[in-house]
Structures are given as C-alpha cells and as structure tokens.
Enzyme design. Structure first.
Site, PDB file in Angstrom:
ATOM      1  N   SER A  92     -31.823 -16.869   6.401  1.00 42.84           N
ATOM      2  CA  SER A  92     -33.190 -17.271   6.734  1.00 42.84           C
ATOM      3  C   SER A  92     -33.309 -18.785   6.626  1.00 42.84           C
ATOM      4  O   SER A  92     -32.464 -19.445   6.006  1.00 42.84           O
ATOM      5  CB  SER A  92     -34.170 -16.605   5.756  1.00 42.84           C
ATOM      6  OG  SER A  92     -35.465 -17.159   5.855  1.00 42.84           O
TER       7      SER A  92
ATOM      8  N   TYR B 149     -37.183 -14.756  -2.822  1.00 46.22           N
ATOM      9  CA  TYR B 149     -36.629 -14.562  -1.484  1.00 46.22           C
ATOM     10  C   TYR B 149     -35.651 -15.676  -1.145  1.00 46.22           C
ATOM     11  O   TYR B 149     -34.565 -15.424  -0.598  1.00 46.22           O
ATOM     12  CB  TYR B 149     -37.766 -14.514  -0.467  1.00 46.22           C
ATOM     13  CG  TYR B 149     -37.336 -14.157   0.936  1.00 46.22           C
ATOM     14  CD1 TYR B 149     -37.002 -12.848   1.273  1.00 46.22           C
ATOM     15  CD2 TYR B 149     -37.262 -15.132   1.929  1.00 46.22           C
ATOM     16  CE1 TYR B 149     -36.611 -12.519   2.560  1.00 46.22           C
ATOM     17  CE2 TYR B 149     -36.871 -14.813   3.220  1.00 46.22           C
ATOM     18  CZ  TYR B 149     -36.552 -13.507   3.527  1.00 46.22           C
ATOM     19  OH  TYR B 149     -36.155 -13.185   4.809  1.00 46.22           O
TER      20      TYR B 149
END
Length: 265
Positions: free
Chosen positions: A133, A146
C-alpha cells in the site's frame, strides 16, 4: 599491480553494466514491455471471495490461468469460482482458508511463501506478488497498525526479491504493488483533498494495472503515478518541508471521515 588491474577491470565492468541497465530502463519507459503468457500457469489468489481478489481472479481467468482461490468466506469464494468459470477459466479450485492462521494454511495446501518458494527455487520458475500500500511507503496518522503491516509486507517481499536475485534465480519474478486508497469498502469514508494527484482508485482500474505489471514483470507498481514523485521528494527534502506538503495536500485528514467497511446484514 595485478590487484590494481583487477580492481580497474571490475570497476569498468560495473560501469558498463550500470550504463546498460540505465539505457534499458529508459528504453522500456518509452517502449511498452512485452507481456508474458500466463495461460496454463497456476495462479494462487488469497482473499478471492470479494474485492480485488475476485477481480484479479476474473482477469486471470480470461488469460487462461489455472486458478487456486483462497478465502475465509466460503460462500463468496465459491461465487468467485463460478464467475471465473463463466469468464472462461478451464480449471478453478476454491478452498476455504483463513490466511491469518498458520494451521489453516498448511491444512489447505503448502502454498505460503515458506512452503512454495523452495519449489520455485528448484524449478527456477514463478512469480511472487505482494499487495502492499502507499501506507507501506509513508506513515499516516490514524493508520499506525495498518502502516506497520504494509511496511512489513513491502520489506519482506523486497527482501525475498533480493534473495532470489543474489542466488541467480532469474526465473523467479517479484511484483510489489503500492496503491493509494481503493474503493473496495475497506476505507469507506476516507477522502482526498487532491483528487487529481491522489485520487481514490476504482477497483477495476487498479486490477488492470496490477495484472499489466505482472505480465510485464515489473518489480514495483505505485498507483497513482504521483506516488513515485512523492517518494522522490521524500528521499531528499527536509522533513519539515515534507510535512508541510502533506499538510497542504490534506494527508493528515484523509482518515477524518473513516467509517470502515460496512458489514452485511
């Protein structure tokens, strides 16, 4: 004297190979890379029951790959299996598996990095794809957990890539994908102040780019392209300047409206 000659020779070889690699990169930036054929290749997709996993399964089905689908959601996974068959896949195998549970992974099949990498090395053939990501490239407030997982995924995949390169396993390819937010529902409510530079990505667009990067055997794929520029700036700008840019672009507020993925009733 002989030692100096050897050092000079090694430096000239290094210089020549470096210039050739730069020239190759420049040419490939202009001329599209040739795409490999994945018909008949076994493609294992985790999280295939929905979202990006499902869309990737359908794309590879159209390319004639043999699909192995994993998801903890049995119903969603079987639905993807049927959709893949309707899309033209010749062989599809769906397994219910919770990839967060080691025992479950090994119960279903020896298909983790740890288990299938030795077979890839033995055959000098395979392609490892890591969906990281943009949160695996830069820290984001409100996303510490995350970010940690995505930094780890990026670092692990890059380390395996370097390992295979050092071992001259040229037949084993790696693609590391770092997208900005994608409209899969995971980041429902998140917004961007600069949709032109940092748009919330459509899933279909993201999947097309991911599959294309795999077929072209690209090592890194950042989406949107502005992320490449951001990483370039991060490499040399003073930290204060970088933070000012993030503040101006609203990066510190992307999570303000976050509501999370809605659960099905």
């Amino acid at each position: 004297m002989s030692s100096n000659l050897k050092s000079a020779k090694e430096f000239l070889v290094f210089l020549g190979r470096s210039l050739l690699s730069i020239l190759e990169g420049m040419v490939l930036a202009i001329i599209p890379r040739p795409r490999k054929n994945v018909a008949g290749e076994i493609v294992l997709i985790t999280g295939a029951g929905s979202g990006l996993g499902r869309l990737l399964a359908l794309q590879f089905a159209r390319l004639g790959s043999v699909l192995v689908l994993w998801d903890v959601n049995k119903e969603g996974n079987e639905e993807t299996c049927q959709m893949a068959l309707n899309a033209g896949a010749t062989k599809v195998h769906a397994y219910t598996c919770d990839c967060s549970q080691r025992e479950d992974v090994y119960r279903v099949a020896d298909q983790t990095y740890k288990a299938f990498l030795p077979a890839m090395i033995a055959n000098n053939h395979g392609h490892l794809v890591c969906i990281s990501s943009s949160a695996g490239l830069v820290g984001v407030n409100g996303l510490a957990d995350y970010c940690a997982s995505k930094f780890a995924a990026y670092g692990f995949a890059e380390s395996v890539f370097i390992e295979t390169f050092a071992q001259n396993q040229e037949g084993i390819k790696t693609t590391i994908v770092c997208p900005f937010f994608i409209k899969t529902g995971m980041f429902e409510g998140c917004a961007t102040r600069c949709p032109t530079l940092l748009p919330i990505l459509e899933p279909e667009y993201a999947v097309r780019k991911i599959v294309d990067a795999i077929l072209q055997e690209r090592v890194y794929l950042y989406m949107p392209k502005f992320l490449y520029f951001m990483m370039f700036l991060k490499s040399f700008l003073p930290i204060k300047t970088g933070l000012l840019i993030c503040d101006y672009m609203g990066i510190f507020h992307v999570m303000d409206g976050f509501t999370g993925q809605k659960k099905k009733a």
